[in-house]
Design an enzyme around this catalytic site. Structure first.
Site, PDB file in Angstrom:
ATOM      1  N   HIS A 112      51.227  23.377  40.867  1.00  0.00           N
ATOM      2  CA  HIS A 112      52.139  24.414  40.348  1.00  0.00           C
ATOM      3  C   HIS A 112      51.418  25.330  39.342  1.00  0.00           C
ATOM      4  O   HIS A 112      52.063  25.884  38.440  1.00  0.00           O
ATOM      5  CB  HIS A 112      53.375  23.789  39.682  1.00  0.00           C
ATOM      6  CG  HIS A 112      54.075  22.773  40.525  1.00  0.00           C
ATOM      7  ND1 HIS A 112      54.919  23.102  41.544  1.00  0.00           N
ATOM      8  CD2 HIS A 112      54.027  21.406  40.496  1.00  0.00           C
ATOM      9  CE1 HIS A 112      55.389  22.001  42.117  1.00  0.00           C
ATOM     10  NE2 HIS A 112      54.855  20.956  41.499  1.00  0.00           N
ATOM     11  N   LYS A 135      34.510  46.582  32.313  1.00  0.00           N
ATOM     12  CA  LYS A 135      35.092  45.869  33.443  1.00  0.00           C
ATOM     13  C   LYS A 135      34.033  45.383  34.432  1.00  0.00           C
ATOM     14  O   LYS A 135      33.036  46.044  34.687  1.00  0.00           O
ATOM     15  CB  LYS A 135      36.077  46.779  34.204  1.00  0.00           C
ATOM     16  CG  LYS A 135      37.298  47.192  33.416  1.00  0.00           C
ATOM     17  CD  LYS A 135      38.280  46.052  33.213  1.00  0.00           C
ATOM     18  CE  LYS A 135      38.887  45.600  34.518  1.00  0.00           C
ATOM     19  NZ  LYS A 135      39.685  46.651  35.176  1.00  0.00           N
ATOM     20  N   GLU A 172      39.151  40.390  46.212  1.00  0.00           N
ATOM     21  CA  GLU A 172      40.428  41.083  46.371  1.00  0.00           C
ATOM     22  C   GLU A 172      40.553  41.696  47.757  1.00  0.00           C
ATOM     23  O   GLU A 172      41.627  41.663  48.370  1.00  0.00           O
ATOM     24  CB  GLU A 172      40.569  42.154  45.289  1.00  0.00           C
ATOM     25  CG  GLU A 172      40.750  41.568  43.894  1.00  0.00           C
ATOM     26  CD  GLU A 172      40.760  42.622  42.806  1.00  0.00           C
ATOM     27  OE1 GLU A 172      41.155  42.281  41.676  1.00  0.00           O
ATOM     28  OE2 GLU A 172      40.379  43.782  43.065  1.00  0.00           O
TER      29      GLU A 172
END
Length: 481
Positions: free
Chosen positions: A158, A285, A292
């Protein structure tokens, strides 16, 4: 000769250009060019052996087809867009080269069995290539597992810290998923590796052909058994679409983890610079774009499966033109999957593992709570009662800003007088890992065995792929010589 001239005996009116454009499959058929020539070489050699066409004509056809194969290899073969498919292009080019004898090539076959054979040969090669790329990724995962047998990290359920595991165990979990994927592709390979050639349009042919000969010449296990099924079956396409779909789902799941793990919130890994991208305005970044994109491309791969299922769901026997639409989605699906597998292997094999961060996350919470419950069980406490005792201990730690390891024996005794000094050794996270020595568990002994099995499975598939590839290659050499 135009497409209209080919079928001029039946039709009075010329085909409209829009009809030709709408029905043409040349943009996709180009991928089947080589296989179409190989299938034709096997077919004409069979026609010659069975004395169905004159030997001299067969020899001229064979030499013409070899020339066409060379033209295709050299990029010299010109597609005539007035012809709707690759099969007609090859036959017309052959007839231009050797004259009317070229028209005898189509004796005893139809475009229906021809295209089914071509596509099976194409998908055989793509299946073997996909298995190789899956195993390339598995090899990358195995390498990480070998190097991180003692790297302790949180195991999750979970998305919550559950129990301590090793990174080796985690990587092997992905390896076994992918191993099943590779095996599914090989299972599908077995079912698709039968030859429809000679089934003709749907009912077989009146000529005394030898379908066993053509099948073996093309590297198939044998011929398909029912001519109607042979020309209408696309189970093999749909099955591969499913195999690709499930593999892409596993890649997407892996991508999600890598994206999370590379974030500042987790910090478990750092991806190599050459497999990440920067931001157009934020210089700090380092974006996990490959992961992705792999996650994103799973959508189109899954869409190909839906396309196939919807295409075949209402088709009566036998061949229907709907089946022309089977190639593009599955070709694109397998192309996309293979590029994703290749890139994921590069990302995995070059990422930096931050074992210190993983360990710090393990020791910052209550991931050893189950082990404290197991400790109480060794003292004779029923597990359900032990569960409640540990739950109360955790609540006490939360209220007082402590970890289980921080509690004194006196504090532990507030919840159970059975807890003594030996508890600290029991709930040490590394010991927690090593005690999970059950079959398939996360201990070093268990993961070493899992590594051995994963490597054995990998090597067994490697042998199968090599054998099948060598057999197919030897068939092409024999047909072209």
């Amino acid at each position: 000769m135009s497409q209209q001239a080919l079928w001029s005996g039946r039709f009075e009116d010329k085909m409209d250009d829009s009809t030709l454009s709408f029905t043409s499959s040349l943009d996709v058929d180009v991928m089947l060019s080589f296989y179409d020539v190989m299938g034709s070489l096997a077919h004409v050699r069979m026609l010659k052996k069975c004395e169905i066409i004159p030997s001299d004509d067969a020899d001229r056809i064979i030499e013409g087809l070899k020339t066409i194969a060379a033209e295709m290899e050299n990029g010299e073969f010109k597609m005539d867009e007035s012809l709707e498919d690759i099969h007609t292009n090859v036959e017309f080019r052959l007839t231009d080269m050797i004259g009317p004898a070229g028209g005898k090539l189509h004796t005893g076959r139809s475009r229906n069995d021809q295209v089914a054979t071509d596509f099976r040969m194409y998908l055989r090669d793509m299946t073997l290539e996909t298995v190789k790329n899956i195993d390339l990724l598995i090899d990358s995962l195995i390498t990480i597992a070998k190097d991180n047998g003692d790297t302790v990290m949180p195991g999750f359920t979970h998305m919550q810290h559950a129990q301590p595991v090793t990174l080796a165990q985690h990587m092997l979990a992905h390896a076994f998923k992918l191993s099943r994927d590779a095996q599914r592709f090989l299972d599908a390979f077995e079912r698709l590796n039968l030859c429809p050639l000679g089934s003709a349009a749907l009912a077989g042919t009146t000529y005394p052909i030898d379908r066993e000969m053509t099948a073996r010449s093309l590297g198939f296990k044998g011929p398909t058994f029912n001519s109607m099924d042979s020309v209408s079956d696309r189970d093999f396409v749909t099955e591969l679409a499913f195999c690709a779909s499930l593999t892409s789902i596993h890649l997407s799941s892996m991508s999600e983890e890598l994206i999370l793990w590379s974030s500042q919130e987790f910090g478990f890994i750092e991806m190599a610079d050459k497999y990440t991208t920067g931001s157009s305005i934020m210089p700090q970044k380092k974006n996990p774009d490959i992961a992705e994109l792999i996650r994103g491309r799973s959508g189109a791969i899954n869409g190909s499966l839906i396309t196939m299922l919807m295409m075949i769901k209402g088709l009566p026997l036998s061949y229907n033109r709907d089946l022309q639409e089977d190639k593009k989605p599955v070709m694109e699906s397998l192309d996309s999957l293979n590029s994703c597998l290749t890139m994921m292997s590069k990302v995995i094999s070059t990422m930096k593992v931050r074992s210190d961060v993983m360990l710090s996350k393990v020791t910052s919470g209550f991931i050893n709570a189950t082990d404290l419950a197991d400790y109480l069980v060794t003292k004779g406490v029923p597990f359900r009662e032990a569960h409640g005792i540990v739950g109360a201990s955790v609540r006490y730690c939360i209220d007082n800003g402590k970890k289980l390891d921080d509690l004194s024996v006196e504090e532990f005794n507030k919840f159970s007088p059975l807890i003594t000094d030996d508890v600290y050794q029991f709930i040490d996270v590394r010991n927690c890992v090593e005690r999970r020595s059950s079959f398939g568990g996360t201990s070093s002994a268990s993961t070493d065995y899992q590594l051995m099995i994963a490597i054995q499975e990998y090597m067994a598939r490697e042998d199968i792929v090599r054998q099948e590839s060598d057999l197919i290659e030897s068939c092409w050499d024999e047909l072209l010589n």
